[in-house]
Design a protein around this motif. Structure first.
Motif, PDB file in Angstrom:
ATOM      1  N   SER A 126       1.348  20.486  19.270  1.00  0.00           N
ATOM      2  CA  SER A 126       0.703  21.293  18.244  1.00  0.00           C
ATOM      3  C   SER A 126       1.473  22.573  17.939  1.00  0.00           C
ATOM      4  CB  SER A 126      -0.711  21.673  18.699  1.00  0.00           C
ATOM      5  OG  SER A 126      -0.647  22.543  19.808  1.00  0.00           O
ATOM      6  N   GLY A 127       2.376  22.977  18.823  1.00  0.00           N
ATOM      7  CA  GLY A 127       3.126  24.204  18.611  1.00  0.00           C
ATOM      8  C   GLY A 127       2.390  25.435  19.105  1.00  0.00           C
ATOM      9  N   GLY A 128       1.174  25.261  19.571  1.00  0.00           N
ATOM     10  CA  GLY A 128       0.402  26.385  20.070  1.00  0.00           C
ATOM     11  C   GLY A 128       0.858  26.817  21.449  1.00  0.00           C
ATOM     12  N   HIS A 129       0.433  27.994  21.852  1.00  0.00           N
ATOM     13  CA  HIS A 129       0.721  28.439  23.206  1.00  0.00           C
ATOM     14  C   HIS A 129      -0.462  29.256  23.707  1.00  0.00           C
ATOM     15  CE1 HIS A 129       2.042  31.885  20.763  1.00  0.00           C
ATOM     16  NE2 HIS A 129       1.905  32.634  21.845  1.00  0.00           N
ATOM     17  N   ILE A 130      -0.358  29.704  24.929  1.00  0.00           N
ATOM     18  CA  ILE A 130      -1.472  30.399  25.575  1.00  0.00           C
ATOM     19  C   ILE A 130      -1.067  31.811  25.945  1.00  0.00           C
ATOM     20  CG2 ILE A 130      -2.968  30.447  27.620  1.00  0.00           C
ATOM     21  CD1 ILE A 130      -2.767  27.375  27.671  1.00  0.00           C
ATOM     22  N   VAL A 131      -1.909  32.753  25.609  1.00  0.00           N
ATOM     23  CA  VAL A 131      -1.786  34.122  26.100  1.00  0.00           C
ATOM     24  C   VAL A 131      -2.769  34.258  27.252  1.00  0.00           C
ATOM     25  CG1 VAL A 131      -2.122  36.559  25.574  1.00  0.00           C
ATOM     26  CG2 VAL A 131      -1.101  35.051  23.861  1.00  0.00           C
ATOM     27  N   ALA A 132      -2.267  34.498  28.444  1.00  0.00           N
ATOM     28  CA  ALA A 132      -3.116  34.584  29.633  1.00  0.00           C
ATOM     29  C   ALA A 132      -3.187  36.024  30.131  1.00  0.00           C
ATOM     30  CB  ALA A 132      -2.575  33.676  30.735  1.00  0.00           C
ATOM     31  N   ILE A 133      -4.382  36.559  30.142  1.00  0.00           N
ATOM     32  CA  ILE A 133      -4.600  37.929  30.607  1.00  0.00           C
ATOM     33  C   ILE A 133      -4.803  37.895  32.116  1.00  0.00           C
ATOM     34  CG2 ILE A 133      -6.148  39.920  30.442  1.00  0.00           C
ATOM     35  CD1 ILE A 133      -6.654  38.976  27.509  1.00  0.00           C
ATOM     36  N   LYS A 134      -3.952  38.596  32.831  1.00  0.00           N
ATOM     37  CA  LYS A 134      -3.864  38.444  34.287  1.00  0.00           C
ATOM     38  C   LYS A 134      -4.931  39.204  35.083  1.00  0.00           C
ATOM     39  CE  LYS A 134       0.457  39.696  34.665  1.00  0.00           C
ATOM     40  NZ  LYS A 134       1.763  39.943  35.329  1.00  0.00           N
ATOM     41  N   ASP A 135      -5.661  40.118  34.468  1.00  0.00           N
ATOM     42  CA  ASP A 135      -6.659  40.909  35.195  1.00  0.00           C
ATOM     43  C   ASP A 135      -7.657  39.986  35.915  1.00  0.00           C
ATOM     44  OD1 ASP A 135      -5.549  42.281  32.856  1.00  0.00           O
ATOM     45  OD2 ASP A 135      -6.786  43.978  33.470  1.00  0.00           O
TER      46      ASP A 135
END
Length: 241
Positions: A126-135
């Motif tokens: 899909s070309g999407g990706h993930i932004v993962a917030i590490k807190d």
């Protein structure tokens, strides 16, 4: 899937194409494509084929069940590649299915697969990706590995930096629940504001499961309880659609 499992997957395919005594040009093309998609470098196909024929084992192991299911789907497609399904090919595919615990219902769904789309890279097309917030994300390394196994790009960032940054295009945003419910809700609300209510997913450990209903009440659609599996990564990426 690890490099070893990728090679094992390719070897299983080679076992299948060899079991009827001939290798059709379409089957060769399938093997070349599979090797490329799984990033397996084959310097000498003849030598690899001899190795597969020499090994006296029913199947090469694939520990990740999701990947084993994907391999089984590919085997079904491969069996059809020469225009007909040989009984030996069908038997081998059935035996592999049994070895990985496929139910009768799953088998019926799998045999209906029509093409090879998304079998080797099921989540990255899909070309999407993930932004993962590490807190508060204690199991972040496990999450990252599961995503990377599917060649899904993950951008790791802390909450403050994310809130100060420009919105990521075509990205699902994952954040982890805080130890306390109220802190999780506050985090969720500010992120919903940032994402305009879409593409946001909360990860919780099993002890935080009671927080889910409160997160849903403030407008969050998707929550995932750890451990995060392959199917969860797929679901997370759908939030970008």
């Amino acid at each position: 899937m690890t490099a070893t499992e990728n090679i094992n997957c390719l070897k299983n395919f080679m076992q299948l194409v060899c079991c009827d005594g001939t290798i059709h040009p379409n089957e060769k093309a399938f093997l070349y494509t599979a090797a490329k998609e799984m990033a397996v470098t084959v310097d000498d196909w003849g030598a690899l084929l001899k190795e597969v024929l020499k090994d006296d084992i029913p199947f090469y192991p694939i520990a990740d069940r999701d990947k084993a299911i994907a391999a089984l789907k590919a085997m079904i497609v491969l069996a059809k590649a020469d225009g007909q399904v040989d009984e030996r090919e069908k038997k081998m595919a059935l035996q592999f299915a049994k070895s990985i615990g496929v139910s009768k219902r799953e088998w019926k769904e799998i045999v209906g697969v029509r093409d090879t789309d998304d079998l080797f890279k099921p989540f990255s097309q899909s070309g999407g990706h993930i932004v993962a917030i590490k807190d508060d994300f204690e199991k972040f390394d496990d999450f990252l590995k599961t995503a990377q196994d599917h060649r899904v790009k993950v951008q790791a960032i802390d909450l403050k930096s994310h809130l100060e940054s420009s919105p990521a295009e075509k990205a699902a945003v994952c954040f982890h629940a805080a130890p306390e419910k109220d802190a999780s809700i506050a985090r969720c609300e500010v992120l919903l504001n940032k994402t305009a209510g879409s593409g946001l997913v909360c990860i919780l450990n099993r002890y935080q499961g009671h927080q889910v209903k409160y997160l849903h009440e403030v407008g969050l659609r998707t929550c995932v309880i750890e451990p995060v599996y392959s199917r969860d990564i797929a679901e997370i990426l759908t939030q970008t659609d």
